[in-house]
Enzyme design. Structure first.
Site, PDB file in Angstrom:
ATOM      1  N   LYS A 125      -8.105  24.038  11.533  1.00 46.20           N
ATOM      2  CA  LYS A 125      -7.156  22.822  12.406  1.00 46.20           C
ATOM      3  C   LYS A 125      -8.079  21.979  13.155  1.00 46.20           C
ATOM      4  CE  LYS A 125      -4.160  26.954  13.077  1.00 46.20           C
ATOM      5  NZ  LYS A 125      -3.021  27.419  13.536  1.00 46.20           N
ATOM      6  N   SER A 151      -1.976  35.303  12.936  1.00 47.19           N
ATOM      7  CA  SER A 151      -2.586  36.212  13.812  1.00 47.19           C
ATOM      8  C   SER A 151      -3.189  37.314  13.015  1.00 47.19           C
ATOM      9  CB  SER A 151      -1.597  36.837  14.829  1.00 47.19           C
ATOM     10  OG  SER A 151      -1.051  36.008  15.687  1.00 47.19           O
ATOM     11  N   GLU A 196       3.526  32.162   6.257  1.00 48.24           N
ATOM     12  CA  GLU A 196       3.070  32.037   7.733  1.00 48.24           C
ATOM     13  C   GLU A 196       4.388  32.073   8.611  1.00 48.24           C
ATOM     14  OE1 GLU A 196      -1.148  30.473   7.914  1.00 48.24           O
ATOM     15  OE2 GLU A 196      -0.046  28.716   8.227  1.00 48.24           O
TER      16      GLU A 196
HETATM   17  C1  PEP Z   1      -2.497  29.248  10.667  1.00 49.37           C
HETATM   18  O1  PEP Z   1      -2.238  28.481  11.447  1.00 49.37           O
HETATM   19  O2  PEP Z   1      -2.669  28.675   9.591  1.00 49.37           O
HETATM   20  C2  PEP Z   1      -3.063  30.600  11.187  1.00 49.37           C
HETATM   21  C3  PEP Z   1      -2.542  31.754  10.559  1.00 49.37           C
HETATM   22  O3  PEP Z   1      -3.172  30.662  12.661  1.00 49.37           O
HETATM   23  P1  PEP Z   1      -3.806  32.174  13.476  1.00 49.37           P
HETATM   24  O4  PEP Z   1      -4.470  32.751  12.318  1.00 49.37           O
HETATM   25  O5  PEP Z   1      -4.397  31.555  14.578  1.00 49.37           O
HETATM   26  O6  PEP Z   1      -2.390  32.745  13.685  1.00 49.37           O
END
Ligand code: PEP
Length: 255
Positions: free
Chosen positions: A12, A211, A165
């Site tokens: 990110k 997560s 996601e």
């Molecule tokens: C993401 O935003 O692609 C993601 C999976 O974030 P996190 O693993 O921090 O939940």
């Protein structure tokens, strides 16, 4: 679990050149875990430097513009990130959809541009908590993918991955149940087979994201039709990211 699970770190808007030490450590560790395909998507500013630092892992971008060049101040094209060393691009992430109002149609155009530039595409999809609570998660994600995914993709099993996601699981420490992940991934698989055919559609890897941590990776990756993970927060250090990669490797070995 896919024949070769795909574990991708999405940094990110995190990372300056100091983070290259983490990329190097991830790359070194990945050389001993060749059964898992490991990749990192650093911010645009680190793509070239990361590409130069690593030998084994894939390097990709987190977005691209649908046009190859032109008067689009502040944007970056697929051709440019490929030139910087990217081999893939994450598209349609919920943070892009929310922060930049990206529609399914725009994401579809971006995917076409990326494939044209020779980049592999990780297409993201996922529902809000409200949609899940309303019992409409599978319908929502299916229709999001119907419109976001290009109609035809040559060599789709290699050039395309899908990342499911759920928005409410991103960065929150909350995850769906293994049964819910399995239900969604089976629905995505059916859609991919319908669109890209029995062979290609069956081999496209469907990643779970939201997560994922070293502590829950094995359990989440064992869900039906899960072929890897897209990892945000836990990909920022080699230690936690490789914990997830090791989980994927162990699971693959057990199967
Ligand atoms: C993401 O935003 O692609 C993601 C999976 O974030 P996190 O693993 O921090 O939940």
């Amino acid at each position: 679990m896919a024949e070769r699970p795909y574990v991708v770190g999405n940094w990110k808007m995190n990372g300056t050149r100091a983070m290259l030490a983490q990329a190097r450590a991830i790359d070194r560790a990945a050389q001993n875990l060749m059964k898992v395909e490991v990749a990192l998507a650093p911010p645009f500013t680190l793509i070239h430097a990361t590409h130069r630092e690593v030998e084994q892992i894939g390097v990709g971008g987190q977005d691209c513009h649908p046009r190859a060049e032109g008067a689009h101040t502040g944007d970056t094209s697929a051709t440019m990130i490929a030139d910087a060393g990217a081999k893939f691009v994450i598209l349609g992430h919920s943070e892009r959809r929310q922060d930049h109002g990206e529609s399914n149609e725009l994401v579809n155009d971006k995917a076409a541009a990326a494939l044209e530039a020779g980049l592999r595409v990780i297409m993201c999809c996922g529902e809000t908590e409200e949609t899940r609570d309303g019992g409409k998660a599978v319908d929502f994600v299916s229709s999001q993918l119907e419109t976001s995914l290009p109609e035809k993709v040559e060599n789709a099993a290699d050039m395309l991955a899908v990342a499911y996601e759920p928005i409410w699981a991103i960065g929150t420490g909350r995850t769906p149940t293994v049964a819910d992940i399995g239900e969604m991934h089976r629905a995505i698989r059916a859609l991919l087979v319908k669109r890209y055919g029995e062979k290609e559609g069956a081999e496209i890897r469907i990643l779970y994201g939201g997560s994922v941590k070293p502590e829950n990776a094995r359990e989440l990756l064992a869900a039906d039709e899960v072929g890897g993970a897209l990892v945000g927060g836990a990909s920022l250090t080699a230690e936690s990211f490789m914990g997830i990669v090791i989980g994927a490797a162990e699971l693959q070995q057990d199967q």
